[in-house]
Motif scaffolding. Structure first.
Motif, PDB file in Angstrom:
ATOM      1  N   GLY A   1       0.814  -1.220   0.000  1.00  0.00           N
ATOM      2  CA  GLY A   1       0.000   0.000   0.000  1.00  0.00           C
ATOM      3  C   GLY A   1       0.841   1.260   0.000  1.00  0.00           C
ATOM      4  O   GLY A   1       0.520   2.240  -0.679  1.00  0.00           O
TER       5      GLY A   1
ATOM      6  N   ASP B   1      -7.891   2.537  -4.737  1.00  0.00           N
ATOM      7  CA  ASP B   1      -7.015   1.434  -4.339  1.00  0.00           C
ATOM      8  C   ASP B   1      -7.786   0.420  -3.497  1.00  0.00           C
ATOM      9  O   ASP B   1      -7.613  -0.791  -3.668  1.00  0.00           O
TER      10      ASP B   1
ATOM     11  N   ILE C   1      -4.224  -1.753   2.841  1.00  0.00           N
ATOM     12  CA  ILE C   1      -3.759  -1.060   1.630  1.00  0.00           C
ATOM     13  C   ILE C   1      -4.360   0.334   1.553  1.00  0.00           C
ATOM     14  O   ILE C   1      -3.668   1.305   1.234  1.00  0.00           O
TER      15      ILE C   1
ATOM     16  N   SER D   1      -2.065   3.643   1.591  1.00  0.00           N
ATOM     17  CA  SER D   1      -2.160   4.529   0.430  1.00  0.00           C
ATOM     18  C   SER D   1      -2.654   5.911   0.840  1.00  0.00           C
ATOM     19  O   SER D   1      -2.109   6.935   0.414  1.00  0.00           O
TER      20      SER D   1
END
Length: 195
Positions: free
Chosen positions: A7, A44, A147, A151
């Protein structure tokens, strides 16, 4: 830990989305940059849930259409870059610093759509999905959330950096050049995907 590092690296990759978040933070302030970052991180998350849930099916589906996905994604990036240049020069708004970009109006939605269409995101997630789906007893939603958080933290740092740099770009001509260079960077990334 492997998922968190994935991530972070996903968020750290300097591509059209990072340029967009930085650009919007400079032009429209931290709030819009942060919303762009949230849009990218949410995309994402979407990919993580889809690829980790249907990893093997998605990989075979993507492999069957790998020739068209980069072309469509590249065209979207090129069109968006051209739109950025158009809005920079529209109504001579470059003479004053201000809020005039498409993403200033719809930062979360625009960035979400661009991240979903980014061919690099598609390829990276399909590769990581193969690794994760091979592991037994892995919780898809926990991996997806990790993740997303990794992110999002990187996207927020990019947005913060852009808002702190806005003083440097306070001169309208500097802002004009930055917007055009950012747009050209996005177009170049799109064109490079075509070839």
């Amino acid at each position: 830990m492997q998922t968190f590092i994935f991530g972070l690296t996903l968020g750290l990759s300097i591509g059209p989305i990072a340029i967009l978040i930085l650009n919007q933070s400079i032009n429209c302030g931290f709030k819009n940059g942060a919303l762009c970052g949230l849009g990218a991180a949410t995309a994402d998350l979407t990919y993580a849930i889809i690829t980790f849930t249907f990893g093997s099916v998605l990989i075979s589906l993507l492999n069957n259409h790998m020739d068209i996905i980069p072309v469509v994604s590249a065209l979207i990036l090129i069109i968006f870059g051209l739109w950025m240049i158009y809005t920079t020069f529209r109504k001579k708004e470059h003479k004053k610093a201000g809020k005039y970009s498409l993403t200033c109006k719809f930062p979360l939605i625009t960035t979400y759509g661009l991240t979903i269409a980014n061919p690099l995101t598609i390829i990276v997630f399909s590769g990581f999905a193969g690794i994760l789906t091979a592991q037994e007893n892995s919780n898809v939603f926990i991996h997806a959330l990790v993740i997303f958080l990794a992110s999002l933290s990187v996207q927020m740092l990019i947005a913060l950096a852009g808002s702190k740099l806005s003083g440097f770009f306070s001169k309208p001509i500097t802002l004009l050049y930055f917007n055009v260079v950012s747009a050209l960077g996005i177009i170049v990334i799109g064109v490079s995907q075509l070839f």
